[in-house]
Design an enzyme around this catalytic site. Structure first.
Site, PDB file in Angstrom:
ATOM      1  N   ASP A 186      39.621 -48.105 -61.440  1.00 27.81           N
ATOM      2  CA  ASP A 186      40.319 -48.507 -60.111  1.00 27.81           C
ATOM      3  C   ASP A 186      41.923 -48.355 -60.321  1.00 27.81           C
ATOM      4  OD1 ASP A 186      40.565 -49.219 -57.677  1.00 27.81           O
ATOM      5  OD2 ASP A 186      39.996 -51.390 -57.915  1.00 27.81           O
ATOM      6  N   GLU A 243      42.555 -42.185 -49.881  1.00 26.75           N
ATOM      7  CA  GLU A 243      42.252 -43.253 -48.813  1.00 26.75           C
ATOM      8  C   GLU A 243      42.991 -42.338 -47.608  1.00 26.75           C
ATOM      9  OE1 GLU A 243      41.750 -47.907 -47.779  1.00 26.75           O
ATOM     10  OE2 GLU A 243      41.962 -47.166 -49.848  1.00 26.75           O
ATOM     11  N   LYS A 292      38.163 -42.141 -48.398  1.00 30.75           N
ATOM     12  CA  LYS A 292      37.980 -43.526 -48.740  1.00 30.75           C
ATOM     13  C   LYS A 292      38.502 -44.210 -47.026  1.00 30.75           C
ATOM     14  CE  LYS A 292      38.997 -46.747 -51.579  1.00 30.75           C
ATOM     15  NZ  LYS A 292      39.816 -47.401 -52.453  1.00 30.75           N
ATOM     16  N   THR A 336      35.448 -48.660 -47.711  1.00 26.77           N
ATOM     17  CA  THR A 336      36.151 -49.510 -48.460  1.00 26.77           C
ATOM     18  C   THR A 336      36.345 -50.906 -47.458  1.00 26.77           C
ATOM     19  OG1 THR A 336      37.777 -50.065 -49.903  1.00 26.77           O
ATOM     20  CG2 THR A 336      38.334 -48.780 -48.118  1.00 26.77           C
ATOM     21  N   PHE A 382      33.480 -55.522 -51.792  1.00 23.23           N
ATOM     22  CA  PHE A 382      34.794 -56.224 -52.716  1.00 23.23           C
ATOM     23  C   PHE A 382      34.073 -57.322 -53.157  1.00 23.23           C
ATOM     24  CE2 PHE A 382      39.024 -54.386 -51.509  1.00 23.23           C
ATOM     25  CZ  PHE A 382      38.486 -53.006 -51.372  1.00 23.23           C
TER      26      PHE A 382
END
Length: 317
Positions: free
Chosen positions: A17, A96, A132, A156, A178
Site C-alpha cells: 500500500d 484511483e 479504484k 475502496t 478498511f
C-alpha cells in the site's frame, strides 16, 4: 526460523500500500495500491521528479487550456508512478479515480477509461490494472459497467456491510474494506480505547464480509486495507489479499515465527439473496454511523489531497 511476512504469504496474497518504489524493491509484493494521498506523498520524493516533469510536458502537448493541462498532468503522473511500480510487481497496480467524482457514475466511468487508455498507450494491458472507485452507490454502478467492458475495479473506502454486499452483487473484481479507520472511529466515539486483535471492529468487519462472500459463492476478491498494527494483519491471515504499508511490512519481516491461518471457508455454498436496491443500500448504510462518517471523511480527504496535487502540478505549468 521463518519470519511473519513469509509465513503470511502462505495464506494470503501480500500487496504493498504505497507509491514508494524503494519499498517495492525491498518487500517484493504481488500487487500494489495507490490513492491520491499516496501519489501526493510519492510526488515529494526526489527520484520521482522526472515522472512529474514528463507528465507536465505531456499535458502541455495535449491542450492549451491550463485547467485541462492540470487535469491531464495529474492523471498522467498517477499512471507514470503506476508504470514504474509495474516494473517491480508481477501483478496489478490499483490507480484511483478522482474522489470528487464519487457521486457521478458517468464521470467516474469516463475518468476510468481515460486512465486505462494512458496505461494501454504505454503498453500495459487491462489485466495488470485495477481502477479504484469509492464504494458509493454511484461508484458501484460505475464499476458494474466497467467490469462488463473488461475493466476490473477495486472498490475502496468500504466500511459497511451494505457496501460489501452491493459490490459483490455488481460483480466487481475486488473490494478494499478498511480495517484501521474502523478502529479509529470506535476509539474516538466510544468509551473503549483498547481492543484485542480478534475483537478489533475493523477485523470483525472484514471477517464477516469474507465469510459472507465465501458462503454465497461470490468471486469478488476481499483485500483488507488500512491497518494500524500487525495484530490486525495476523488476525486476517487467510483473507484473499491484504494491502499493507511499508512500515508494517518491515515489522512483519523483522518478526520471527510462523503464524496460523485465521480466515477460511469450507462449508457449502448457499443461495444468494435478491439484489440490494438503491433505497435498501442507502438505508442500511445510513444505519451504520461509523460507515457514514468514514466514507464521507475518506472522500473529503482524498479530494483535498487531489487538490494539493493539482496545485503542485499547476505551479510547474
Amino acid at each position: 526460523m521463518t519470519d511473519k511476512l513469509t509465513s503470511l504469504r502462505q495464506y494470503t496474497t501480500v500487496v504493498a500500500d504505497t507509491g514508494d518504489i524503494a519499498a517495492m524493491k525491498l518487500y517484493q509484493p504481488q500487487d500494489a495500491t495507490t490513492n491520491p494521498s499516496l501519489i501526493l506523498n510519492a510526488a515529494q520524493i526526489p527520484e520521482y521528479r522526472k515522472l512529474i516533469d514528463d507528465a507536465v510536458a505531456w499535458a502541455k502537448q495535449q491542450s492549451n487550456d491550463r485547467a485541462q493541462q492540470i487535469v491531464d498532468a495529474t492523471d498522467k503522473l498517477a499512471v507514470n508512478i503506476g508504470l514504474e511500480i509495474l516494473k517491480l510487481v508481477p501483478g496489478r497496480i490499483s490507480t484511483e479515480v478522482d474522489a470528487r467524482l464519487s457521486y457521478d457514475t458517468e464521470a467516474s466511468i469516463a475518468k476510468a477509461k481515460r486512465l486505462i487508455k494512458l496505461y494501454n498507450d504505454a503498453g500495459i494491458s487491462n489485466d495488470r490494472i485495477l481502477i479504484k472507485l469509492a464504494s458509493t452507490w454511484q461508484g458501484i454502478r460505475a464499476a458494474e459497467q466497467l467490469e462488463k467492458e473488461g475493466i476490473n475495479c477495486n472498490l475502496t473506502l468500504l466500511f459497511s456491510f451494505a457496501q460489501a454486499r452491493a459490490c459483490a452483487e455488481a460483480g466487481v473484481f475486488l473490494i478494499s474494506p478498511f480495517v484501521g479507520r474502523i478502529l479509529d472511529w470506535y476509539k474516538a466515539n466510544t468509551d473503549k480505547k483498547e481492543y484485542a486483535p480478534a475483537e478489533d471492529p475493523g477485523v470483525v468487519s472484514v471477517s464477516e464480509i469474507y465469510q459472507y462472500y465465501k458462503e454465497h459463492g461470490y468471486e469478488t476478491v476481499v483485500m483488507g486495507a488500512s491497518f494500524r498494527n500487525i495484530g490486525e494483519i495476523l488476525e486476517l491471515a487467510g483473507c484473499d489479499r491484504l494491502t499493507i504499508a511499508p512500515a508494517l511490512l518491515k515489522e512483519l519481516a523483522e518478526s520471527e515465527g510462523a503464524i496460523e491461518r485465521k480466515l477460511s471457508y469450507t462449508g457449502e455454498v448457499k443461495a444468494r439473496p435478491a439484489r440490494i436496491t438503491e433505497s435498501e443500500f442507502l438505508w442500511q448504510h445510513n444505519q451504520d454511523p461509523m460507515a457514514v462518517d468514514k466514507l464521507a471523511e475518506g472522500i473529503r480527504k482524498f479530494a483535498i489531497d487531489q487538490e494539493k496535487l493539482e496545485k503542485m502540478i499547476g505551479d510547474l505549468l
